[in-house]
Design a protein around this motif. Structure first.
Motif, PDB file in Angstrom:
ATOM      1  N   LEU A 250      -6.002  -0.236   0.280  1.00 20.90           N
ATOM      2  CA  LEU A 250      -6.983  -0.681   1.261  1.00 20.90           C
ATOM      3  C   LEU A 250      -7.417   0.443   2.196  1.00 20.90           C
ATOM      4  O   LEU A 250      -6.645   1.364   2.470  1.00 20.90           O
ATOM      5  CB  LEU A 250      -6.383  -1.798   2.118  1.00 20.90           C
ATOM      6  CG  LEU A 250      -5.800  -2.996   1.372  1.00 20.90           C
ATOM      7  CD1 LEU A 250      -4.951  -3.837   2.318  1.00 20.90           C
ATOM      8  CD2 LEU A 250      -6.905  -3.827   0.748  1.00 20.90           C
ATOM      9  N   ARG A 251      -8.622   0.339   2.706  1.00 22.28           N
ATOM     10  CA  ARG A 251      -9.022   1.195   3.821  1.00 22.28           C
ATOM     11  C   ARG A 251      -8.126   0.883   5.007  1.00 22.28           C
ATOM     12  O   ARG A 251      -7.914  -0.274   5.352  1.00 22.28           O
ATOM     13  CB  ARG A 251     -10.485   0.937   4.190  1.00 22.28           C
ATOM     14  CG  ARG A 251     -11.474   1.495   3.182  1.00 22.28           C
ATOM     15  CD  ARG A 251     -12.892   1.347   3.681  1.00 22.28           C
ATOM     16  NE  ARG A 251     -13.840   1.980   2.774  1.00 22.28           N
ATOM     17  CZ  ARG A 251     -15.159   1.951   2.933  1.00 22.28           C
ATOM     18  NH1 ARG A 251     -15.674   1.314   3.982  1.00 22.28           N
ATOM     19  NH2 ARG A 251     -15.947   2.552   2.074  1.00 22.28           N
ATOM     20  N   ASP A 252      -7.601   1.939   5.636  1.00 29.05           N
ATOM     21  CA  ASP A 252      -6.646   1.701   6.714  1.00 29.05           C
ATOM     22  C   ASP A 252      -6.833   2.636   7.910  1.00 29.05           C
ATOM     23  O   ASP A 252      -5.940   2.774   8.746  1.00 29.05           O
ATOM     24  CB  ASP A 252      -5.211   1.810   6.191  1.00 29.05           C
ATOM     25  CG  ASP A 252      -4.908   3.158   5.534  1.00 29.05           C
ATOM     26  OD1 ASP A 252      -5.756   4.055   5.568  1.00 29.05           O
ATOM     27  OD2 ASP A 252      -3.794   3.294   4.982  1.00 29.05           O
ATOM     28  N   GLY A 253      -8.006   3.266   8.008  1.00 34.97           N
ATOM     29  CA  GLY A 253      -8.262   4.152   9.136  1.00 34.97           C
ATOM     30  C   GLY A 253      -9.464   3.704   9.934  1.00 34.97           C
ATOM     31  O   GLY A 253      -9.732   2.508  10.082  1.00 34.97           O
ATOM     32  N   ASP A 254     -10.211   4.660  10.435  1.00 34.06           N
ATOM     33  CA  ASP A 254     -11.361   4.342  11.269  1.00 34.06           C
ATOM     34  C   ASP A 254     -12.423   3.556  10.513  1.00 34.06           C
ATOM     35  O   ASP A 254     -13.220   2.835  11.123  1.00 34.06           O
ATOM     36  CB  ASP A 254     -11.986   5.627  11.826  1.00 34.06           C
ATOM     37  CG  ASP A 254     -11.073   6.311  12.830  1.00 34.06           C
ATOM     38  OD1 ASP A 254     -10.174   5.630  13.362  1.00 34.06           O
ATOM     39  OD2 ASP A 254     -11.260   7.522  13.068  1.00 34.06           O
TER      40      ASP A 254
ATOM     41  N   SER B  94      -1.010   1.616   1.432  1.00 36.01           N
ATOM     42  CA  SER B  94      -1.830   1.598   2.633  1.00 36.01           C
ATOM     43  C   SER B  94      -0.891   1.344   3.800  1.00 36.01           C
ATOM     44  O   SER B  94       0.262   0.938   3.617  1.00 36.01           O
ATOM     45  CB  SER B  94      -2.888   0.497   2.569  1.00 36.01           C
ATOM     46  OG  SER B  94      -3.680   0.620   1.413  1.00 36.01           O
ATOM     47  N   MET B  95      -1.388   1.559   5.014  1.00 40.56           N
ATOM     48  CA  MET B  95      -0.553   1.364   6.194  1.00 40.56           C
ATOM     49  C   MET B  95      -0.160  -0.112   6.344  1.00 40.56           C
ATOM     50  O   MET B  95      -0.950  -1.007   6.030  1.00 40.56           O
ATOM     51  CB  MET B  95      -1.314   1.827   7.441  1.00 40.56           C
ATOM     52  CG  MET B  95      -1.573   3.318   7.487  1.00 40.56           C
ATOM     53  SD  MET B  95      -2.696   3.780   8.845  1.00 40.56           S
ATOM     54  CE  MET B  95      -1.698   3.312  10.267  1.00 40.56           C
ATOM     55  N   PRO B  96       1.040  -0.383   6.852  1.00 41.15           N
ATOM     56  CA  PRO B  96       1.457  -1.780   7.044  1.00 41.15           C
ATOM     57  C   PRO B  96       0.498  -2.574   7.924  1.00 41.15           C
ATOM     58  O   PRO B  96       0.356  -3.792   7.748  1.00 41.15           O
ATOM     59  CB  PRO B  96       2.835  -1.647   7.716  1.00 41.15           C
ATOM     60  CG  PRO B  96       3.340  -0.303   7.298  1.00 41.15           C
ATOM     61  CD  PRO B  96       2.128   0.570   7.200  1.00 41.15           C
ATOM     62  N   GLU B  97      -0.159  -1.887   8.847  1.00 45.77           N
ATOM     63  CA  GLU B  97      -0.984  -2.588   9.839  1.00 45.77           C
ATOM     64  C   GLU B  97      -2.162  -3.349   9.237  1.00 45.77           C
ATOM     65  O   GLU B  97      -2.688  -4.272   9.875  1.00 45.77           O
ATOM     66  CB  GLU B  97      -1.504  -1.589  10.874  1.00 45.77           C
ATOM     67  CG  GLU B  97      -0.451  -1.076  11.829  1.00 45.77           C
ATOM     68  CD  GLU B  97       0.397   0.075  11.294  1.00 45.77           C
ATOM     69  OE1 GLU B  97       1.190   0.637  12.069  1.00 45.77           O
ATOM     70  OE2 GLU B  97       0.279   0.413  10.097  1.00 45.77           O
ATOM     71  N   VAL B  98      -2.616  -2.991   8.033  1.00 44.36           N
ATOM     72  CA  VAL B  98      -3.790  -3.658   7.456  1.00 44.36           C
ATOM     73  C   VAL B  98      -3.422  -4.715   6.419  1.00 44.36           C
ATOM     74  O   VAL B  98      -4.310  -5.380   5.866  1.00 44.36           O
ATOM     75  CB  VAL B  98      -4.757  -2.632   6.826  1.00 44.36           C
ATOM     76  CG1 VAL B  98      -5.252  -1.650   7.862  1.00 44.36           C
ATOM     77  CG2 VAL B  98      -4.111  -1.904   5.644  1.00 44.36           C
ATOM     78  N   MET B  99      -2.144  -4.897   6.166  1.00 44.15           N
ATOM     79  CA  MET B  99      -1.752  -5.753   5.052  1.00 44.15           C
ATOM     80  C   MET B  99      -1.923  -7.249   5.336  1.00 44.15           C
ATOM     81  O   MET B  99      -2.313  -8.001   4.445  1.00 44.15           O
ATOM     82  CB  MET B  99      -0.305  -5.461   4.656  1.00 44.15           C
ATOM     83  CG  MET B  99      -0.077  -4.057   4.112  1.00 44.15           C
ATOM     84  SD  MET B  99      -1.132  -3.721   2.675  1.00 44.15           S
ATOM     85  CE  MET B  99      -0.335  -2.268   1.989  1.00 44.15           C
TER      86      MET B  99
END
Length: 293
Positions: free
Chosen positions: A166-170, A204-209
């Motif tokens: 997933l996209r996980d940045g800005d 991807s970063m955990p924050e977007v899951m």
């Protein structure tokens, strides 16, 4: 009941002192020191993983070169499958997932070439098939990548799990997207159309899951198996090609921190949980002993 996956094979090999560098990545240990691969699988089994993934992710021309791929991909895939099978059979009730990577490079949906994909998947599927219980097409950046992987395993009579990055940045938005910009809802409809047995999100970063899990559930329904195995990197959105460097590991994703966020995914309906790059045996051990109490 939560199905516990293993963690990131590449970094586990690196930490153990196995041969490890770019561009070969985890394939280097497979080629030069296969016993270290078997041992890494065994550590994940000992930690509590009930599904371990073959070390075949880097068996693509980007990592091992076109000449070596043409001459050795099937043999190396067979070896990767046998090593995982041996480790799984030494445990109890452990299954082997055959890793099918993005064959033109991680995080690069722009490089995907549909006409060439079947020839890259074919030796991997043939080499792995005798040893695996299911297929795991992982780190898929686009619908096109995922559909090519699904086509490659048709007729093998083994379940397919499709896992997307997933996209996980800005560039991430309120609407969860694959790195191609295609939505998670579109990916979920593809999962249903190709008859995949589970939908996951990885690397991807955990924050977007959690947002991705919610979007997938809105399409697939409450009973469909969903999973997560996040990485321990900062956002890779700006790096372009995930294969170019050995990224730094986040200091804040301690064993406790990752276990806590995994518990939140489980509380919100995820039933398949593990770790990707940078998530090690200690994280898997903590998850296995806490999530299934």
């Amino acid at each position: 009941m939560i199905t516990i996956l293993d963690g990131g094979m590449g970094r586990e090999l690196e930490r153990s002192g196995a041969p490890f560098r770019q561009p070969e990545w985890s394939a280097l240990a497979l080629m030069e020191a296969p016993d270290t691969v078997r041992a890494a699988h065994a550590r994940f089994v000992e930690a509590g993983a009930k599904v371990i993934t073959t070390n075949s992710y880097a068996l693509v021309p980007y990592h091992i070169g076109q000449e070596r791929f043409d001459s050795s991909a099937e043999r190396l895939a067979d070896l990767a499958g046998r090593l995982a099978r041996e480790a799984a059979d030494a445990g109890e009730g452990v299954r082997v997932a055959g890793s099918l990577p993005p064959v033109f490079g991680s995080y690069r949906p722009d490089l995907f070439r549909a006409a060439e994909a079947p020839a890259l998947f074919a030796p991997l599927v043939k080499g792995l098939a005798p040893h695996v219980d299911l297929w795991l097409a992982e780190t898929q950046s686009s619908l096109e990548e995922a559909e090519a992987a699904a086509t490659a395993v048709k007729g093998t009579d083994k379940p397919l799990w499709l896992s997307f990055t997933l996209r996980d940045g800005d560039e991430a938005t309120d609407q969860p997207c694959l790195r191609s910009g295609q939505t998670v809802e579109e990916a979920a409809r593809l999962v249903a159309r190709v008859g995949a047995a589970a939908m996951l999100f990885n690397c991807s970063m955990p924050e977007v899951m959690q947002g991705a899990l919610d979007a997938a559930r809105s399409v697939l329904g409450e009973g469909f198996p969903l999973g997560v195995y996040a990485n321990a990197f900062i956002s890779q959105d700006e790096d372009g090609d995930a294969n170019e460097v050995v990224s730094d590991i986040r200091a804040d994703l301690t064993t406790r921190a990752y276990c806590n966020v995994a518990a939140s995914w489980a509380a919100n309906g995820a039933t398949i949980l593990g770790g990707c790059c940078g998530i090690g045996t200690e994280h898997i051990h903590a998850m296995a002993h806490s999530l299934n109490k």
